[in-house]
Scaffold this motif. Sequence first.
Motif, mmCIF file in Angstrom:
data_model
loop_
_atom_site.group_PDB
_atom_site.id
_atom_site.type_symbol
_atom_site.label_atom_id
_atom_site.label_comp_id
_atom_site.label_asym_id
_atom_site.label_seq_id
_atom_site.Cartn_x
_atom_site.Cartn_y
_atom_site.Cartn_z
ATOM 1 N N VAL A 17 11.872 2.981 -69.166
ATOM 2 C CA VAL A 17 11.273 2.749 -67.855
ATOM 3 C C VAL A 17 11.422 3.999 -66.997
ATOM 4 N N ASP A 18 12.621 4.572 -66.979
ATOM 5 C CA ASP A 18 12.862 5.786 -66.202
ATOM 6 C C ASP A 18 11.972 6.920 -66.682
ATOM 7 N N GLN A 19 11.815 7.016 -67.988
ATOM 8 C CA GLN A 19 10.981 8.061 -68.582
ATOM 9 C C GLN A 19 9.520 7.915 -68.130
ATOM 10 N N ILE A 20 9.042 6.687 -68.123
ATOM 11 C CA ILE A 20 7.665 6.417 -67.698
ATOM 12 C C ILE A 20 7.490 6.708 -66.212
ATOM 13 N N LEU A 21 8.444 6.291 -65.391
ATOM 14 C CA LEU A 21 8.343 6.505 -63.948
ATOM 15 C C LEU A 21 8.381 7.986 -63.599
ATOM 16 N N LEU A 22 9.193 8.755 -64.309
ATOM 17 C CA LEU A 22 9.230 10.202 -64.084
ATOM 18 C C LEU A 22 7.905 10.849 -64.497
ATOM 19 N N MET A 38 -3.984 6.504 -66.100
ATOM 20 C CA MET A 38 -2.997 5.840 -66.957
ATOM 21 C C MET A 38 -2.902 6.532 -68.317
ATOM 22 N N LYS A 39 -3.999 7.077 -68.780
ATOM 23 C CA LYS A 39 -3.992 7.783 -70.061
ATOM 24 C C LYS A 39 -3.089 9.005 -69.983
ATOM 25 N N GLY A 40 -3.221 9.774 -68.906
ATOM 26 C CA GLY A 40 -2.384 10.955 -68.735
ATOM 27 C C GLY A 40 -0.926 10.605 -68.555
ATOM 28 N N ILE A 41 -0.655 9.533 -67.822
ATOM 29 C CA ILE A 41 0.725 9.096 -67.607
ATOM 30 C C ILE A 41 1.348 8.630 -68.916
ATOM 31 N N ALA A 42 0.577 7.893 -69.715
ATOM 32 C CA ALA A 42 1.072 7.421 -71.010
ATOM 33 C C ALA A 42 1.426 8.597 -71.910
ATOM 34 N N LYS A 43 0.585 9.615 -71.880
ATOM 35 C CA LYS A 43 0.839 10.797 -72.714
ATOM 36 C C LYS A 43 2.105 11.510 -72.261
ATOM 37 N N ARG A 44 2.259 11.691 -70.950
ATOM 38 C CA ARG A 44 3.465 12.342 -70.421
ATOM 39 C C ARG A 44 4.721 11.528 -70.731
ATOM 40 N N GLY A 45 4.580 10.205 -70.667
ATOM 41 C CA GLY A 45 5.733 9.334 -70.885
ATOM 42 C C GLY A 45 6.006 9.024 -72.338
ATOM 43 N N ASP A 46 5.149 9.536 -73.217
ATOM 44 C CA ASP A 46 5.290 9.337 -74.662
ATOM 45 C C ASP A 46 5.294 7.848 -75.026
ATOM 46 N N VAL A 47 4.343 7.108 -74.395
ATOM 47 C CA VAL A 47 4.147 5.702 -74.738
ATOM 48 C C VAL A 47 2.645 5.463 -74.897
ATOM 49 N N LEU A 52 1.753 0.776 -71.512
ATOM 50 C CA LEU A 52 1.860 1.087 -70.094
ATOM 51 C C LEU A 52 1.176 0.002 -69.251
ATOM 52 N N HIS A 53 -0.020 -0.381 -69.652
ATOM 53 C CA HIS A 53 -0.754 -1.429 -68.934
ATOM 54 C C HIS A 53 -0.031 -2.770 -69.054
ATOM 55 N N TYR A 54 0.550 -3.023 -70.211
ATOM 56 C CA TYR A 54 1.226 -4.304 -70.440
ATOM 57 C C TYR A 54 2.408 -4.476 -69.495
ATOM 58 N N HIS A 55 3.185 -3.404 -69.311
ATOM 59 C CA HIS A 55 4.407 -3.508 -68.518
ATOM 60 C C HIS A 55 4.195 -3.262 -67.028
ATOM 61 N N PHE A 56 3.231 -2.414 -66.665
ATOM 62 C CA PHE A 56 3.049 -2.080 -65.261
ATOM 63 C C PHE A 56 1.724 -2.575 -64.693
ATOM 64 N N GLY A 57 0.836 -3.031 -65.545
ATOM 65 C CA GLY A 57 -0.438 -3.550 -65.059
ATOM 66 C C GLY A 57 -1.396 -2.443 -64.661
ATOM 67 N N THR A 58 -1.636 -2.294 -63.379
ATOM 68 C CA THR A 58 -2.619 -1.345 -62.884
ATOM 69 C C THR A 58 -1.966 -0.048 -62.411
ATOM 70 N N LYS A 59 -2.810 0.944 -62.154
ATOM 71 C CA LYS A 59 -2.321 2.213 -61.617
ATOM 72 C C LYS A 59 -1.709 2.008 -60.233
ATOM 73 N N ASP A 60 -2.296 1.123 -59.440
ATOM 74 C CA ASP A 60 -1.756 0.827 -58.117
ATOM 75 C C ASP A 60 -0.317 0.312 -58.204
ATOM 76 N N LYS A 61 -0.085 -0.598 -59.154
ATOM 77 C CA LYS A 61 1.252 -1.181 -59.296
ATOM 78 C C LYS A 61 2.256 -0.145 -59.808
ATOM 79 N N LEU A 62 1.821 0.731 -60.688
ATOM 80 C CA LEU A 62 2.711 1.768 -61.192
ATOM 81 C C LEU A 62 3.060 2.753 -60.079
#
Length: 214
Positions: A17-22, A38-47, A52-62
């Motif tokens: 979670v911390d890795q994704i948020l960073l 979300m695609k770019g964030i997933a790539k940076r977070g290595d998920v 990413l969508h499953y756990h955080f839903g939308t870009k707004d929520k993330l």
Amino acid sequence: MLTDDSQVKTGLKPLKVDQILLAAEVEFAERGFEGAGMKGIAKRGDVSQALLHYHFGTKDKLYAEVIAQRSKKINEERLGLLAQVDLTSKTALSGILNALFRPPLGPSGGARSYARIFSGLIVGRERDQALVKEHYDPTAQKFIESIRIVLGHDDRVVAAQSYTLALGALIAVIARDGRVERLMGESRQKQDIEEILEQLIKFSTGGVLALAAA
């Protein structure tokens, strides 16, 4: 927001979670909310993007989760430092301003990535204004009340103005993008945090006292 229980149930570990948020923090800082994806964030977070969508839903929520987690760290340190200030001492105002400025400039502030987001929050759109109201205003009220006590004013008008203008001074330097040093002269070495803090506190102290006197 993911609680410890939800992390266990879904199998997403706190470290991940911390890795994704960073990763999201960097993406939002570099591209802005509109440009981040979300695609770019997933790539940076290595998920995977699906995870990413499953756990955080939308870009707004993330985005809201990024603000919630980082503001929690900043506010906890701010309130801890504020609690140590003796409001009857001659250095009380400087102590309050140190408690306001130091956390965003230090490790709690998330370095340059969140600094860009932090700066934009104050002058942001409706989404940002709502997040500031939720995550920053309660702590701001405590600082305003402390300033009011130190100034000896019955109302909170000057204290609120002082807080707002001091925050503006912080925003001007928090990104540490080299502009201040450039304006000083190209040969000027980059200022360290303690030097920036000293200047911010002196400048803001003078401004607060001038407002109070007026």
